[in-house]
Design an enzyme around this catalytic site. Structure first.
Site, mmCIF file in Angstrom:
data_model
loop_
_atom_site.group_PDB
_atom_site.id
_atom_site.type_symbol
_atom_site.label_atom_id
_atom_site.label_comp_id
_atom_site.label_asym_id
_atom_site.label_seq_id
_atom_site.Cartn_x
_atom_site.Cartn_y
_atom_site.Cartn_z
ATOM 1 N N SER A 65 0.830 -1.209 0.000
ATOM 2 C CA SER A 65 0.000 0.000 0.000
ATOM 3 C C SER A 65 0.859 1.251 0.000
ATOM 4 O O SER A 65 1.959 1.276 0.566
ATOM 5 C CB SER A 65 -0.867 -0.019 1.262
ATOM 6 N N TYR B 61 -2.365 -1.495 10.909
ATOM 7 C CA TYR B 61 -2.574 -1.999 9.547
ATOM 8 C C TYR B 61 -1.409 -1.566 8.654
ATOM 9 O O TYR B 61 -0.782 -2.372 7.970
ATOM 10 C CB TYR B 61 -3.905 -1.473 8.966
ATOM 11 N N LYS C 234 1.907 -3.719 6.642
ATOM 12 C CA LYS C 234 2.363 -3.652 5.244
ATOM 13 C C LYS C 234 3.874 -3.415 5.203
ATOM 14 O O LYS C 234 4.590 -4.024 4.418
ATOM 15 C CB LYS C 234 1.623 -2.557 4.476
#
Ligand code: UD1
Length: 338
Positions: free
Chosen positions: A125, A150, A154
């Protein structure tokens, strides 16, 4: 030859499965269906004409994952989407996020190493860049301290993959998505958020269809031309096509480094108001919205420098913002047609 698509019944996963099948590539999907529906398998079949093999499996279970790989010697590449992705939820349940996203990644990489599968495409991302100092943001921009668990999963995932590659025959491509929106032109697959959507596009379509009363626009006092925040929205089908190209690059030994990173965006920033205006124009629907305060953790503006992906992958996002908003609407209408 067969490609394992983890999270293949999810939003980006399902669109990628269709694009792979349309290139004649056989797919096996693994998903625990925690945030998707088994009916997506039929929807995929009705678009492509091929039913992908499907196994319900939680990849954070080490034994089940190891067994799965042993049973499937025909797999030669993996596209790994399976992960939890709600930013707010990750702040409330960090351990769940670290467990789901990192343990499953480790189990998949182990299964690949043990079974001599070398090609790995990872769903990353643009969140790794935070608020970049320079725009458009290139793959060389510094990684910022993550804003959420979150986002941190990544970043850590990219590091886990890179370290594993240094110590094995694995090759990896991390695709850093900007803001995927829109749906397949058939309106048979699309984004299916659980509960109240956090993201802009599904909130817009659900408001227009009457499931939500009013869209809150988070802030109109940003330093942007219309005061609302800017993102690089990319059509999910364009994004899905980039995965096919990435996997072909690996299979055809075209990689320049054993671990490569690519930005996947259009290279064009759009403000929240531009997205709303596009939606109202393409659908002729009047959207009920109000301006409220900024959302904590939101950045001001980000859009991609896509030249590396354009040149190296020979891939370019083609669809316009109007095509994105209209396809998202057709999907929402199709979901609610009964
Ligand atoms: C978020 C995540 C990102 C994740 C992506 C897709 C953060 C900081 N980033 O991106 O890591 O990959 O979702 O899941 O959370 N907006 C409104 N009203 C709404 C919803 C959104 O005005 O009801 C605005 C936001 O303030 C933002 C833009 O719309 O300016 C896009 O928001 P969203 O779709 O949630 O994506 P991001 O926050 O960019």
């Amino acid at each position: 030859m067969r490609i394992l698509v983890t999270g293949g019944t999810g939003y980006i996963g399902s669109h990628t499965v269709v694009e792979l099948q349309q290139k004649g590539i056989e797919v096996i999907i693994v998903d625990n269906l925690s945030n998707s529906n088994i009916t997506v398998v039929e929807a995929i079949e009705s678009i492509s004409g091929f039913r992908p093999e499907f196994e319900k499996l939680d990849l954070s279970d080490a034994q089940l994952t190891a067994d799965f790989f042993k049973r499937h010697a025909e797999i030669n590449s993996v596209i790994h989407f399976a992960a939890s992705k709600a930013v707010g939820e990750s702040v409330e349940k960090p351990l769940m996020y670290y467990h789901n996203n990192l343990v499953s990644l480790i189990n998949v990489l182990k299964g690949m190493n043990e079974n001599h599968i070398h090609n790995f495409v990872f769903s990353s991302s643009c969140t790794v860049y935070g608020q970049p100092e320079e725009l458009p943001v290139t793959e060389k921009a510094p990684i910022q301290i993550a804003e959420s668990p979150y986002g941190n999963t990544k970043q850590i995932s990219e590091e886990i993959i890179s370290d594993t590659i240094k110590a094995s025959d694995l090759k990896g491509i991390a695709l850093r998505y900007f803001n995927p929106i829109g749906a397949h032109s058939s309106a048979k697959i699309g984004e299916l958020p659980l509960g109240i959507p956090n993201n802009l596009m599904p909130f817009i379509t659900q408001t227009a269809i009457g499931k939500r009363e009013c869209l809150s626009v988070f802030g109109d006092d940003y330093d942007t031309p219309d005061g609302t925040a800017i993102r690089d929205y990319i059509h999910v089908v364009d994004l899905a096509k980039a995965h096919v190209v990435a996997v072909e690059r690996m299979i055809n030994n075209k990689m320049k480094l054993n671990m490569e990173y690519f930005n996947l965006g259009t290279g064009k920033g759009s403000s929240v108001m531009e997205v709303i205006n596009s939606f109202e124009k393409t659908t002729a629907e009047k959207l009920n919205y109000k301006i409220v305060g900024r959302r904590t953790g939101d950045i001001l503006k980000v859009w991609a420098d896509t030249s590396f992906a354009n040149i190296e992958l020979g891939w370019k996002a083609e669809k316009t913002l109007d095509e994105m908003t209209l396809s998202a609407w057709k999907w929402e209408q199709n979901l609610n047609k009964d």
